[in-house]
Design an enzyme around this catalytic site. Structure first.
Site, PDB file in Angstrom:
ATOM      1  N   ASP A   1       0.766  -1.127   0.045  1.00  0.00           N
ATOM      2  CA  ASP A   1       0.085  -0.046   0.046  1.00  0.00           C
ATOM      3  C   ASP A   1       1.084   1.366  -0.014  1.00  0.00           C
ATOM      4  O   ASP A   1       2.098   1.081  -0.231  1.00  0.00           O
ATOM      5  CB  ASP A   1      -1.110   0.110   1.264  1.00  0.00           C
ATOM      6  CG  ASP A   1      -0.355   0.245   2.543  1.00  0.00           C
ATOM      7  OD1 ASP A   1       0.849   0.230   2.573  1.00  0.00           O
ATOM      8  OD2 ASP A   1      -1.068   0.576   3.494  1.00  0.00           O
TER       9      ASP A   1
ATOM     10  N   GLY B   1      -0.548  -4.864   9.199  1.00  0.00           N
ATOM     11  CA  GLY B   1      -1.744  -4.783   8.482  1.00  0.00           C
ATOM     12  C   GLY B   1      -1.780  -5.988   7.567  1.00  0.00           C
ATOM     13  O   GLY B   1      -2.652  -6.764   7.274  1.00  0.00           O
TER      14      GLY B   1
ATOM     15  N   ARG C   1       8.496 -32.775  13.368  1.00  0.00           N
ATOM     16  CA  ARG C   1       8.052 -32.307  14.529  1.00  0.00           C
ATOM     17  C   ARG C   1       7.246 -30.728  13.875  1.00  0.00           C
ATOM     18  O   ARG C   1       6.162 -30.360  14.260  1.00  0.00           O
ATOM     19  CB  ARG C   1       8.864 -31.902  15.430  1.00  0.00           C
ATOM     20  CG  ARG C   1       9.972 -31.048  15.286  1.00  0.00           C
ATOM     21  CD  ARG C   1      10.920 -30.873  16.156  1.00  0.00           C
ATOM     22  NE  ARG C   1      12.112 -29.629  16.011  1.00  0.00           N
ATOM     23  CZ  ARG C   1      13.052 -30.112  15.173  1.00  0.00           C
ATOM     24  NH1 ARG C   1      13.235 -31.235  14.562  1.00  0.00           N
ATOM     25  NH2 ARG C   1      13.915 -29.042  14.874  1.00  0.00           N
TER      26      ARG C   1
ATOM     27  N   CYS D   1       3.458  -2.874   3.980  1.00  0.00           N
ATOM     28  CA  CYS D   1       2.701  -1.970   4.499  1.00  0.00           C
ATOM     29  C   CYS D   1       3.603  -0.790   5.168  1.00  0.00           C
ATOM     30  O   CYS D   1       4.635  -1.136   5.463  1.00  0.00           O
ATOM     31  CB  CYS D   1       1.287  -2.152   5.110  1.00  0.00           C
ATOM     32  SG  CYS D   1       1.543  -2.965   6.476  1.00  0.00           S
ATOM     33  N   GLY D   2       2.748   0.201   6.180  1.00  0.00           N
ATOM     34  CA  GLY D   2       3.861   1.020   6.757  1.00  0.00           C
ATOM     35  C   GLY D   2       4.488   0.258   7.811  1.00  0.00           C
ATOM     36  O   GLY D   2       5.648   0.491   8.096  1.00  0.00           O
TER      37      GLY D   2
HETATM   38  C1  RB5 Z   1      -1.328   3.305   6.177  1.00  0.00           C
HETATM   39  O1  RB5 Z   1      -1.171   4.494   6.793  1.00  0.00           O
HETATM   40  C2  RB5 Z   1      -0.777   2.211   7.162  1.00  0.00           C
HETATM   41  O2  RB5 Z   1      -1.823   2.216   8.351  1.00  0.00           O
HETATM   42  C3  RB5 Z   1      -0.552   0.845   6.820  1.00  0.00           C
HETATM   43  O3  RB5 Z   1       0.264   0.888   5.670  1.00  0.00           O
HETATM   44  C4  RB5 Z   1       0.000  -0.270   7.615  1.00  0.00           C
HETATM   45  O4  RB5 Z   1       0.939   0.216   8.321  1.00  0.00           O
HETATM   46  C5  RB5 Z   1      -1.075  -1.069   8.473  1.00  0.00           C
HETATM   47  O5  RB5 Z   1      -0.548  -2.014   9.219  1.00  0.00           O
END
Ligand code: RB5
Length: 149
Positions: A8, A71, A134, A66-67
């Site tokens: 993202d 997420g 295992r 992502c940041g």
């Molecule tokens: C976006 O601003 C941010 O929330 C997303 O990239 C990420 O870090 C979510 O986990």
């Protein structure tokens, strides 16, 4: 190796570093977006298509950014067959594959520097699942959870 990547806006800049790095190392890369920086975009829109490609084995491994990487890991693990983890250290980058058959590496574009990210990616891609009894037993328990869901 066939590798899928996605990010993202929080991971976009790092993805733009990772993509040529993977190609330079001889990998075939499928980019699931984002294809431009849009500060309003939502990570599931890119990470879920990548996760589905990992689950269907259209790609052998995935890398999601992502940041924070949080997420990306949360949403990727909603897809059955995906074993995603947010990785910030070298040991976990390879041990996650060796023991847990991790197939989707999540990185934080606002957390992990470019050189550290490259190091984590190399450790992840060079690692293979040991297949030890295992570890297979533990994976079967994870897979049972997916099937019962
Ligand atoms: C976006 O601003 C941010 O929330 C997303 O990239 C990420 O870090 C979510 O986990």
């Amino acid at each position: 190796m066939k590798i899928g990547i996605a990010a993202d806006h929080g991971g976009y800049a790092l993805k733009e570093i990772i993509l040529p790095f993977l190609k330079e190392h001889g990998h075939t890369v499928t980019d699931f977006g984002a294809y431009s920086l849009n500060n309003q975009d939502d990570y599931p829109d890119y990470i879920v298509p990548l996760a589905r490609a990992v689950a269907s084995q259209e790609v052998e491994r995935g890398i999601a950014v992502c940041g924070s990487g949080v997420g990306a890991a949360i949403v990727a693990n909603k897809i059955a067959g995906v074993r995603a983890a947010l990785i910030n250290d070298h040991f976990s980058a390879h041990q996650g594959v060796e023991d847990d058959d991790m197939n989707l590496l999540c990185l934080g574009g606002r957390v992990t520097g470019n050189m550290a990210a490259k190091d984590l990616i190399v450790a992840y891609l060079n690692a293979t699942f040991t297949g030890a009894e295992r570890h297979l037993r533990r994976l079967q328990k994870v897979q049972q959870l997916e099937q019962n869901h």
